[in-house]
Motif scaffolding. Structure first.
Motif, PDB file in Angstrom:
ATOM      1  N   THR A  66       0.690  -1.134  -0.100  1.00  0.00           N
ATOM      2  CA  THR A  66      -0.107   0.053   0.025  1.00  0.00           C
ATOM      3  C   THR A  66       0.916   1.183  -0.069  1.00  0.00           C
ATOM      4  O   THR A  66       0.777   2.184  -0.476  1.00  0.00           O
ATOM      5  CB  THR A  66      -1.091   0.093   1.351  1.00  0.00           C
ATOM      6  N   TYR A  67       1.879   1.193   0.666  1.00  0.00           N
ATOM      7  CA  TYR A  67       2.808   2.519   0.768  1.00  0.00           C
ATOM      8  C   TYR A  67       3.988   2.287   0.022  1.00  0.00           C
ATOM      9  O   TYR A  67       4.753   3.318   0.006  1.00  0.00           O
ATOM     10  CB  TYR A  67       3.255   2.636   2.272  1.00  0.00           C
ATOM     11  N   GLY A  68       4.266   1.307  -0.694  1.00  0.00           N
ATOM     12  CA  GLY A  68       5.404   1.335  -1.625  1.00  0.00           C
ATOM     13  C   GLY A  68       6.715   1.259  -0.822  1.00  0.00           C
ATOM     14  O   GLY A  68       7.681   1.606  -1.450  1.00  0.00           O
TER      15      GLY A  68
ATOM     16  N   VAL B   4      -0.974   8.426  -4.536  1.00  0.00           N
ATOM     17  CA  VAL B   4      -0.281   9.031  -5.709  1.00  0.00           C
ATOM     18  C   VAL B   4       0.454   8.334  -6.619  1.00  0.00           C
ATOM     19  O   VAL B   4       1.000   7.150  -6.338  1.00  0.00           O
ATOM     20  CB  VAL B   4       0.841   9.783  -5.036  1.00  0.00           C
ATOM     21  N   HIS B  76       4.914   3.850  -9.974  1.00  0.00           N
ATOM     22  CA  HIS B  76       4.937   3.669  -8.502  1.00  0.00           C
ATOM     23  C   HIS B  76       3.352   4.138  -8.001  1.00  0.00           C
ATOM     24  O   HIS B  76       2.815   5.019  -8.633  1.00  0.00           O
ATOM     25  CB  HIS B  76       5.658   4.474  -7.591  1.00  0.00           C
ATOM     26  N   VAL B  77       2.751   3.409  -7.299  1.00  0.00           N
ATOM     27  CA  VAL B  77       1.561   3.819  -6.657  1.00  0.00           C
ATOM     28  C   VAL B  77       1.495   3.386  -5.269  1.00  0.00           C
ATOM     29  O   VAL B  77       1.934   2.547  -4.905  1.00  0.00           O
ATOM     30  CB  VAL B  77       0.361   2.686  -7.024  1.00  0.00           C
ATOM     31  N   MET B  78       1.361   4.806  -4.670  1.00  0.00           N
ATOM     32  CA  MET B  78       1.815   4.638  -3.057  1.00  0.00           C
ATOM     33  C   MET B  78       0.544   5.616  -2.199  1.00  0.00           C
ATOM     34  O   MET B  78       0.242   6.505  -2.926  1.00  0.00           O
ATOM     35  CB  MET B  78       2.935   5.212  -2.739  1.00  0.00           C
TER      36      MET B  78
END
Lengths: 452, 89
Positions: A66-68, B4, B76-78
């Motif tokens: 989820t947060y990468g 984002v 990237h998807v965060m």
């Protein structure tokens, strides 16, 4: 919308500068598992650990996705097992196997707490547990062990120090066919913290709540990259850059801890403000010191540079987190740090210099590989020296030293993974410390312990 | 929840269109977009609202990462909270 520069900076830190969360560690109290029957007690340990941490790995993976942000390890720390052994008696290895099986079932990377706290003396179960450590670490895959042999308040238990030299050697001997890995999973502590999420020294202190989530952050590569953008700044500016970077790194740890705690329904304990290196290129604490202007880590100036780094990391991190704990500071594990490995290989970094460095940073002589012929008494004396630094400076110090059985200084040991590899460092043991170590007793607590 | 999405790589035709289409097909509502091209390097940052997502978040991440690979871009998807917590006091 969030600032574009900030977004790209975060992504750059993760993609190119090895920013990660080193570990989410769940602390689990085993006090409720105490039983006079060791089989029943071990079964309770297995049940409590597997039940409490059932969703730990899954939660870690969810946060990563989820947060990468990469979360390298999911770990468990438990109450020092010697406390259970005090109630049950019997063969301590029964507990080691229960812990190992629980870790395997859960898919965590390590389980710490095969430990004893003997800073003032041995109580029931302590000596038996300590003597079983070599077998426990040789027979299990995930179990980590630690022994606290002193504190600023209690002084140094030299009987325990004398015992530990032999235990460390035995750990290496029993795993000689596996690069002496047993000794890499044992930490001998002075002033051991009760909420440390890092292995091999993590255990869940008796003053901790039933369950807790602690987080250890990493990010030496991020600090080095930030300093590289200011090649000619003075050291005040260097300290400011490190503080700002440490703040950002720690905020991420705080976020991950908060989310993990809320999803698991377990209280959030602390963030450990640590710069934990890995053997990967660009993830080295030594390289930060070199970025400050030292040609190689280990030369004169290294201790001063490390003191600056360690202090700035804490100052930056402390405001970023609601509760700080654990070891909190820069780690200098030789075999886990590409810059330290090179410096030791070139003969520039010595054990004596490492010892000086440990007086200004967290932990101590960590992942130091010594010749296989190093005697138990010499290892005990090294432990005593490190403990004295911790005791007098009221800080945690530790020794995780690996005697490379059958090998000499200049050769190398290869552990692989996070533990890395490293050259065997020369020990100054041409004369004996045996008489001093064999005296036993307790080195009294220093005056600075009398604060009341 | 908001996320984002960043897309970075060599500039080509139709990047914004492809990413937007993928977002729409998953029910992710684009609420802000910024993009720049410097020396042929394309950088796009998108803020998306995920309350109407018709799949789980993980699936959105996988599909956008796969799209990135297909068009030669790093995607990237965060969750937006990581940026808020790192850069705002």
């Amino acid at each position: 919308m969030i600032n574009t520069k900030d977004i790209l900076e975060t992504i750059d830190m993760i993609d190119n500068e090895n920013l990660d969360i080193r570990t989410i560690t769940m602390g689990i109290s085993l006090l409720s598992c105490a039983d006079s029957d060791i089989s029943r007690s071990a079964q309770k340990v297995y049940d409590k650990v597997t039940c409490s941490a059932e969703k730990l790995v899954e939660t870690g993976e969810y946060i990563e996705r989820t947060y990468g942000i990469p979360i390298i390890n999911k770990r468990i720390s438990v109450t020092p097992v010697s406390m259970l052994l005090a109630a049950s008696g019997g063969d301590p290895l029964v507990y080691a196997r229960a812990m190992d099986n629980a870790a395997r079932e859960l898919g965590v990377n390590f389980i710490g707490g095969y430990s004893a706290l003997v800073h003032k003396g041995f109580s029931a179960g302590d000596r038996e547990l300590i003597l079983s450590i070599p077998q426990a670490l040789a027979q299990t895959e995930f179990v980590c062990s630690s022994v606290n042999i002193g504190s600023t308040k209690a002084g140094i238990n030299m009987d325990a120090v004398a015992l530990m030299g032999g235990v460390v050697r035995e750990c290496a001997l029993l795993t000689a066919d596996r690069n002496c890995i047993g000794a890499a999973k044992l930490v001998v502590f002075m002033n051991a913290p009760e909420d440390n999420p890092f292995m091999a020294g993590a255990f869940h202190g008796p003053g901790e709540p039933d369950l807790v989530i602690n987080v250890g952050v990493s990010g030496p590569g991020v600090v080095r990259a930030a300093l590289a953008k200011c090649p000619d700044g003075n050291l005040t500016e260097v300290a400011d850059i490190i503080k700002k970077t440490a703040f950002k790194i720690t905020r991420m740890g705080q976020l991950v801890g908060t989310v993990a705690s809320s999803r698991l329904g377990v209280p959030f304990g602390i963030v450990d403000l640590s710069l934990a290196p890995t053997p990967a290129v660009g993830d080295s604490v030594a390289h930060i010191l070199e970025e400050m202007g030292l040609e190689t880590c280990g030369i004169p100036g290294t201790t001063a540079a490390l003191a600056l780094l360690n202090d700035a990391v804490k100052k930056g991190g402390v405001m970023a987190s609601s509760h700080v704990g654990g070891l909190s500071g820069a780690f200098i594990p030789v075999s886990e740090d590409a810059g330290m490995i090179d410096a030791a290989r070139d003969g520039v970094l010595s054990i004596e210099k490492l010892e000086a460095m440990t007086s200004v940073c967290s932990v101590g002589l960590d992942m130091v590989i010594v010749p296989g012929g190093t005697s138990a008494e010499t290892i005990s004396a090294i432990i005593a020296d490190e403990a004295a630094i911790g005791m007098v400076n009221a800080k945690t110090t530790a020794v995780r030293i690996i005697p490379a059985i059958g090998r000499e200084a200049g050769e190398e040991l290869e552990f692989g993974g996070l533990l890395g590899s490293g050259p065997i460092m020369k020990v100054n043991d041409s004369r004996s410390s045996a008489k001093f170590v064999s005296r036993g007793g307790r080195i009294p607590a220093p005056l600075q312990s009398l604060k009341n | 929840m908001k996320a984002v999405i960043t897309v970075i790589g060599r500039d080509t035709v139709g990047i914004l269109a492809k990413v937007s289409t993928e977002c729409a097909s998953k029910g992710a509502n684009i609420i802000d977009v910024t993009q720049s091209v410097m020396s042929g390097m394309f950088t796009m940052i998108m803020l998306v609202e995920l309350d109407g997502l018709n799949s789980d978040f993980s699936e959105l991440v996988s599909s956008l990462e796969a799209l990135g690979e297909k068009i030669g871009m790093k995607v990237h998807v965060m969750h937006e909270d990581i940026f808020n917590s790192m850069h705002r006091i």
